[in-house]
Every structure is written in C-alpha cells, then in structure tokens.
Design a protein around this motif. Structure first.
Motif, PDB file in Angstrom:
ATOM      1  N   TYR A 189       0.838  -1.202   0.000  1.00 21.43           N
ATOM      2  CA  TYR A 189       0.000   0.000   0.000  1.00 21.43           C
ATOM      3  C   TYR A 189       0.877   1.258   0.000  1.00 21.43           C
ATOM      4  CZ  TYR A 189      -3.364   3.494   1.561  1.00 21.43           C
ATOM      5  OH  TYR A 189      -4.140   4.621   1.665  1.00 21.43           O
ATOM      6  N   PHE A 190       1.889   1.283   0.859  1.00 21.19           N
ATOM      7  CA  PHE A 190       2.766   2.445   0.934  1.00 21.19           C
ATOM      8  C   PHE A 190       3.556   2.642  -0.353  1.00 21.19           C
ATOM      9  CE2 PHE A 190       3.255   2.790   5.854  1.00 21.19           C
ATOM     10  CZ  PHE A 190       1.958   3.258   5.938  1.00 21.19           C
ATOM     11  N   ARG A 191       3.947   1.570  -1.005  1.00 22.79           N
ATOM     12  CA  ARG A 191       4.650   1.675  -2.285  1.00 22.79           C
ATOM     13  C   ARG A 191       3.759   2.380  -3.313  1.00 22.79           C
ATOM     14  NH1 ARG A 191       6.683  -3.061  -2.257  1.00 22.79           N
ATOM     15  NH2 ARG A 191       4.900  -4.137  -3.144  1.00 22.79           N
ATOM     16  N   LYS A 192       2.487   2.012  -3.327  1.00 26.15           N
ATOM     17  CA  LYS A 192       1.538   2.660  -4.241  1.00 26.15           C
ATOM     18  C   LYS A 192       1.304   4.118  -3.847  1.00 26.15           C
ATOM     19  CE  LYS A 192      -0.930  -1.494  -5.654  1.00 26.15           C
ATOM     20  NZ  LYS A 192      -2.201  -2.217  -5.614  1.00 26.15           N
ATOM     21  N   LEU A 193       1.220   4.380  -2.549  1.00 28.15           N
ATOM     22  CA  LEU A 193       1.055   5.769  -2.090  1.00 28.15           C
ATOM     23  C   LEU A 193       2.237   6.625  -2.525  1.00 28.15           C
ATOM     24  CD1 LEU A 193      -0.209   5.927   1.611  1.00 28.15           C
ATOM     25  CD2 LEU A 193      -1.398   6.651  -0.448  1.00 28.15           C
ATOM     26  N   ARG A 194       3.427   6.075  -2.381  1.00 36.91           N
ATOM     27  CA  ARG A 194       4.650   6.794  -2.738  1.00 36.91           C
ATOM     28  C   ARG A 194       4.640   7.165  -4.221  1.00 36.91           C
ATOM     29  NH1 ARG A 194       7.984   3.510  -0.304  1.00 36.91           N
ATOM     30  NH2 ARG A 194       8.247   4.674   1.604  1.00 36.91           N
ATOM     31  N   GLN A 195       4.114   6.283  -5.040  1.00 36.84           N
ATOM     32  CA  GLN A 195       4.066   6.524  -6.484  1.00 36.84           C
ATOM     33  C   GLN A 195       3.007   7.565  -6.843  1.00 36.84           C
ATOM     34  OE1 GLN A 195       3.351   2.561  -7.879  1.00 36.84           O
ATOM     35  NE2 GLN A 195       5.512   1.992  -7.876  1.00 36.84           N
ATOM     36  N   LYS A 196       1.844   7.455  -6.215  1.00 38.62           N
ATOM     37  CA  LYS A 196       0.724   8.336  -6.572  1.00 38.62           C
ATOM     38  C   LYS A 196       0.729   9.665  -5.834  1.00 38.62           C
ATOM     39  CE  LYS A 196      -2.617   4.966  -8.121  1.00 38.62           C
ATOM     40  NZ  LYS A 196      -3.994   4.553  -8.076  1.00 38.62           N
ATOM     41  N   LYS A 197       1.211   9.668  -4.589  1.00 42.06           N
ATOM     42  CA  LYS A 197       1.173  10.858  -3.737  1.00 42.06           C
ATOM     43  C   LYS A 197      -0.188  11.552  -3.827  1.00 42.06           C
ATOM     44  CE  LYS A 197       6.087  11.641  -4.131  1.00 42.06           C
ATOM     45  NZ  LYS A 197       7.108  12.390  -4.838  1.00 42.06           N
ATOM     46  N   ALA A 201      -4.326  15.489   4.501  1.00 40.52           N
ATOM     47  CA  ALA A 201      -5.589  15.834   5.168  1.00 40.52           C
ATOM     48  C   ALA A 201      -6.277  14.583   5.703  1.00 40.52           C
ATOM     49  CB  ALA A 201      -6.507  16.577   4.208  1.00 40.52           C
ATOM     50  N   THR A 202      -6.241  13.517   4.924  1.00 35.85           N
ATOM     51  CA  THR A 202      -6.869  12.261   5.355  1.00 35.85           C
ATOM     52  C   THR A 202      -6.153  11.695   6.572  1.00 35.85           C
ATOM     53  OG1 THR A 202      -7.547  11.794   3.080  1.00 35.85           O
ATOM     54  CG2 THR A 202      -7.543   9.940   4.620  1.00 35.85           C
ATOM     55  N   VAL A 203      -4.832  11.657   6.526  1.00 34.98           N
ATOM     56  CA  VAL A 203      -4.059  11.125   7.653  1.00 34.98           C
ATOM     57  C   VAL A 203      -4.268  11.992   8.895  1.00 34.98           C
ATOM     58  CG1 VAL A 203      -1.740  10.613   8.510  1.00 34.98           C
ATOM     59  CG2 VAL A 203      -2.365   9.985   6.195  1.00 34.98           C
ATOM     60  N   ALA A 204      -4.279  13.304   8.735  1.00 36.34           N
ATOM     61  CA  ALA A 204      -4.491  14.196   9.878  1.00 36.34           C
ATOM     62  C   ALA A 204      -5.860  13.949  10.517  1.00 36.34           C
ATOM     63  CB  ALA A 204      -4.358  15.655   9.443  1.00 36.34           C
ATOM     64  N   ALA A 205      -6.880  13.761   9.695  1.00 40.63           N
ATOM     65  CA  ALA A 205      -8.226  13.486  10.228  1.00 40.63           C
ATOM     66  C   ALA A 205      -8.252  12.135  10.947  1.00 40.63           C
ATOM     67  CB  ALA A 205      -9.255  13.509   9.095  1.00 40.63           C
ATOM     68  N   LEU A 206      -7.604  11.143  10.367  1.00 43.54           N
ATOM     69  CA  LEU A 206      -7.553   9.822  11.010  1.00 43.54           C
ATOM     70  C   LEU A 206      -6.769   9.888  12.315  1.00 43.54           C
ATOM     71  CD1 LEU A 206      -7.003   7.569   7.873  1.00 43.54           C
ATOM     72  CD2 LEU A 206      -9.084   7.754   9.261  1.00 43.54           C
ATOM     73  N   HIS A 207      -5.700  10.655  12.317  1.00 49.48           N
ATOM     74  CA  HIS A 207      -4.906  10.850  13.533  1.00 49.48           C
ATOM     75  C   HIS A 207      -5.794  11.412  14.648  1.00 49.48           C
ATOM     76  CE1 HIS A 207      -1.388  12.132  15.962  1.00 49.48           C
ATOM     77  NE2 HIS A 207      -2.143  13.187  16.225  1.00 49.48           N
ATOM     78  N   GLU A 226      -8.370   1.829   4.266  1.00 47.88           N
ATOM     79  CA  GLU A 226      -9.804   1.810   3.938  1.00 47.88           C
ATOM     80  C   GLU A 226     -10.257   3.150   3.340  1.00 47.88           C
ATOM     81  OE1 GLU A 226     -11.843   0.865   7.569  1.00 47.88           O
ATOM     82  OE2 GLU A 226     -10.999  -1.168   7.655  1.00 47.88           O
ATOM     83  N   ALA A 227      -9.747   4.246   3.893  1.00 49.77           N
ATOM     84  CA  ALA A 227     -10.197   5.576   3.494  1.00 49.77           C
ATOM     85  C   ALA A 227      -9.656   6.022   2.137  1.00 49.77           C
ATOM     86  CB  ALA A 227      -9.814   6.600   4.559  1.00 49.77           C
ATOM     87  N   LEU A 228      -8.440   5.599   1.822  1.00 48.96           N
ATOM     88  CA  LEU A 228      -7.783   6.031   0.587  1.00 48.96           C
ATOM     89  C   LEU A 228      -7.242   4.824  -0.179  1.00 48.96           C
ATOM     90  CD1 LEU A 228      -5.458   9.137   1.088  1.00 48.96           C
ATOM     91  CD2 LEU A 228      -7.382   8.898  -0.467  1.00 48.96           C
ATOM     92  N   PRO A 229      -8.118   4.015  -0.734  1.00 47.00           N
ATOM     93  CA  PRO A 229      -7.596   2.869  -1.481  1.00 47.00           C
ATOM     94  C   PRO A 229      -6.829   3.365  -2.715  1.00 47.00           C
ATOM     95  CG  PRO A 229      -9.998   2.971  -1.623  1.00 47.00           C
ATOM     96  CD  PRO A 229      -9.559   4.104  -0.753  1.00 47.00           C
ATOM     97  N   VAL A 230      -5.695   2.732  -2.980  1.00 40.43           N
ATOM     98  CA  VAL A 230      -4.893   3.117  -4.158  1.00 40.43           C
ATOM     99  C   VAL A 230      -4.731   1.957  -5.126  1.00 40.43           C
ATOM    100  CG1 VAL A 230      -3.610   5.022  -3.127  1.00 40.43           C
ATOM    101  CG2 VAL A 230      -2.745   2.709  -2.856  1.00 40.43           C
TER     102      VAL A 230
END
Length: 164
Positions: free
Chosen positions: A22-30, A36-42, A160-164
């Motif tokens: 998942y993180f590999r895909k996040l790193r590619q797509k940014k 904002a999503t991570v801050a809200a989840l935090h 769950e919130a940000l499927p990539v």
C-alpha cells in the motif's frame, strides 16, 4: 489495552506485507488528499487513545536526540550537555544520539514522563501520524505500527479511506 498491545507485534507483522505494498503505491501516486486524510484519522484515533495506558514507545523505542533536545534536557536536569550525553545517550549506527537503555529512564512506573515539558522533539511528534508530507515518512510509519497501537490503527483506517 494490554491484550491489544500484547498482540500488536504479531498484528503488525501480519499486516506488514499489505502495508508495504500500500505504501509503495502511495509513494508513487502521492494522493493530493493524503495529508488531510491522515491528519483526520490521527485526530479520530487519538480521540479514543490513552497513551498513558500504553507508553510502549517509551518502553521499547528511543527517540533521536538533536542538539537542542540535549541542551534543553541537560539544562532542566542541571547538567552540562556532555554529562547528559555520557549519562543517558549513545550514538547509533546512523550517527544519531539515542537512549542507552530501554525503557526510557524518564518514564515513571505510572507511565508519566518526568521530563514531559522538556522532552525531545521526536517524542512530541510521535508517532508522526499527523506529519505534513506524510508520504516522506512511510518507512518510519511502517516501523511504528509494530510499536504504537494508534499508528497501527491510523494505517489500517488509511488503507480503507484512501484505497490506491
């Protein structure tokens, strides 16, 4: 909490492969909405998290101590910075100052920090799940999922919130 914390290393190990992918895909797509999503989840996760019931970060990991942290803590403890370093710190493989011992010598039996107002910047920011530029600390976040139940939960919800 003890049961949740007790099973955390295994849960993190079980999820590690999926999280890395998942993180590999996040790193590619940014994704634009990542921070904002991570801050809200935090905020959501920490509304239901009592760090004093856990303190696993203080028991099993060491923050990096920057020069300003050493100076601030040494002053608070009425020591010279060199004395503080000699007494409490060692240099790690990456050339950073970290604690010599675990658990943190400033952690009390009640899980309160005896130097809380003067604690290192890394302690103040832990587990970094509200960090701007979250895509830059994905490796650190992955490691933190095995230490911090809140970090584990933020990552679980992020998938769950940000499927990539």
């Amino acid at each position: 909490m003890p049961t949740r914390l007790q099973h955390l290393p295994q849960r993190a190990k079980d999820e590690k492969k999926a999280n890395k992918k998942y993180f590999r895909k996040l790193r590619q797509k940014k994704p634009r909405e990542l921070d904002a999503t991570v801050a809200a989840l935090h905020e959501e996760v920490f509304a239901d998290t009592d760090c004093l019931a856990c303190a696993n970060c203080c028991k099993s990991a060491s923050p990096i101590f920057r020069d300003r942290d050493v100076e601030r803590l040494a002053s608070h403890l009425r020591m010279r910075p060199a004395e503080f370093v000699h007494e409490y710190l060692r240099m790690d493989e990456e050339g950073d100052y970290v604690l010599k011992a675990k658990p943190c010598p400033f952690l009390g039996p009640d899980n309160y920090c005896s130097v809380y107002e003067h604690r290192p910047k890394a302690c103040r920011a832990y587990p970094h799940t509200d960090h701007k530029g979250f895509h830059q600390i994905l490796d650190l976040t992955l490691r933190n999922t095995a230490i911090c139940p809140a970090a584990f939960e933020v990552v679980r919800r992020l998938r769950e919130a940000l499927p990539v």
